[in-house]
Write a protein that holds these residues in place. Structure first.
Motif, PDB file in Angstrom:
ATOM      1  N   MET A  92       0.826  -0.885  -0.075  1.00 30.85           N
ATOM      2  CA  MET A  92      -0.017  -0.267   0.119  1.00 30.85           C
ATOM      3  C   MET A  92       1.160   0.841   0.108  1.00 30.85           C
ATOM      4  SD  MET A  92      -2.931   0.505   2.589  1.00 30.85           S
ATOM      5  CE  MET A  92      -2.662   1.590   3.567  1.00 30.85           C
ATOM      6  N   ARG A  95       2.259   2.217  -3.599  1.00 30.87           N
ATOM      7  CA  ARG A  95       1.320   2.821  -4.127  1.00 30.87           C
ATOM      8  C   ARG A  95       1.170   4.075  -3.817  1.00 30.87           C
ATOM      9  NH1 ARG A  95      -3.773  -1.331  -4.229  1.00 30.87           N
ATOM     10  NH2 ARG A  95      -4.572   1.075  -5.915  1.00 30.87           N
ATOM     11  N   LEU A  96       0.927   3.807  -2.268  1.00 30.05           N
ATOM     12  CA  LEU A  96       0.946   5.288  -2.524  1.00 30.05           C
ATOM     13  C   LEU A  96       1.722   6.253  -2.720  1.00 30.05           C
ATOM     14  CD1 LEU A  96      -0.606   5.097   1.508  1.00 30.05           C
ATOM     15  CD2 LEU A  96      -1.808   6.083  -0.893  1.00 30.05           C
ATOM     16  N   MET A  97       2.790   6.166  -2.291  1.00 32.85           N
ATOM     17  CA  MET A  97       5.085   6.197  -3.384  1.00 32.85           C
ATOM     18  C   MET A  97       4.539   6.809  -4.009  1.00 32.85           C
ATOM     19  SD  MET A  97       7.913   4.949  -1.313  1.00 32.85           S
ATOM     20  CE  MET A  97       8.758   5.735  -2.166  1.00 32.85           C
TER      21      MET A  97
END
Lengths: 162, 162, 162
Positions: A92, A95-97
């Motif tokens: 997660m 993906r946020l990065m």
């Protein structure tokens, strides 16, 4: 500005956690872009950050073989220090990065090398853990010990232990 | 002593553990009482320390909503890095601190702000984790990035990464 | 070189993990051998590193008695921060160190004292955790608080928080 007049940042990367690796590289690359001279000194679990992602690590003796198997390392295998949740939290975070156009650790390492940041594995811990020079990615400077790090730190404006 | 002549202490608060938060604030407030100028830069899990204790954190997207739910933060929700024991160890530590008249993290933050210590959330990690400015308690300085921290660190006598 | 002209290294030992203790002592003893003046300031779990290995720790009140029982400490009881695996990983690391003629933490402490490195327990955390002066091994300097540490750090060329 003459080379020897540049302000220096020296970082010990002790931890092999994804979040601490990111913190280290964000600071290192920002410092380099501000004109500072940067050295990163990798020791203990931090060695994992600059290991090659491919292949296995050749080492001698059963204990070192076992250690290098369970502690394989490589920038793509790093996990969060918290909320790893069997990889779910780590995935997660990655993906946020990406959504924020933040580079991955792998990309950060390449950028760091292009910016002339020195990435130095600690010879003392490599000796104990049986990590040979060929375990590290190309571009990584040859190993050096605690005396080398202290020499760098003495000349540094800022020294961090991460 | 003129403002610009004051010796500076800059601390990166990376960890959101109760024990590390305490260590950071004991050092910061002691330094301020000794006449030093102090900046604390909160990043990654350290952001939790200066989040408001009340309400939920508004954020966009399912992943960030989830992250801000499991990683709610607030000075009163911090846990020990060791011996948390489902909250039992953390509760015990808080009682031991009270017995010794040691302030809580919540009280330390108020004191720090009164002493003029700058509490700065890292804009880079706030972006990734989806933490909006209104998640932080009043008095917290507006966000700033790694370049701001490095600028402070370069002017500092002592810089710590906690 | 006159005493007051020696460059100084000051280290906060916050963690009681075997790996971080080793990192701290490798740096401290190397710095001392390079002619630096070294102070190590032990706080929170780091206090465990310089506790005596023998006997139990006398303390007042049920909570402190419990804490000093589960958090007994002593250089020979330290565990790895990773891969402890119920002691298996820690035992393996100790054997790997011995094979490489790396001193144990216990030997490092003796060497550090012989080299004149100051080992100082933090009075603030000793107070909270109920650790009396007699819990520490001989040679350990009397307790001092955050102000003492900051005084040392201000005079230091390099300060690390481990």
């Amino acid at each position: 500005m003459a080379e020897e007049k540049k302000e220096k940042l020296t970082i010990v990367m002790f931890s092999g956690d994804l979040d601490k690796a990111l913190a280290g590289f964000i600071l290192a690359t920002t410092a380099a872009s501000m004109g500072m001279e940067v050295s990163m000194f990798f020791t203990f679990w931090g060695l994992n950050i600059i290991k090659k992602n491919e292949g296995s690590i050749p080492s001698k003796g059963l204990m070192r073989k076992m250690l290098n198997f369970i502690n394989r390392g490589g920038s793509k295998r790093l996990k969060l220090s918290k909320f790893n949740m069997l990889g779910l939290g780590t995935g997660m975070m990655k993906r946020l990065m990406k959504e924020q156009n933040m580079p991955s650790v792998d990309e950060f390492i390449k950028t760091a090398l292009e910016m002339g940041i020195k990435l130095v594995p600690c010879s003392n811990t490599c000796g104990i853990m049986g990590v040979p020079p060929e375990a590290f990615r190309p571009g990584v400077v040859s190993m050096a010990g605690a005396a080398f790090f202290l020499g760098e730190a003495r000349k540094s404006k800022v020294t961090l232990f991460i």
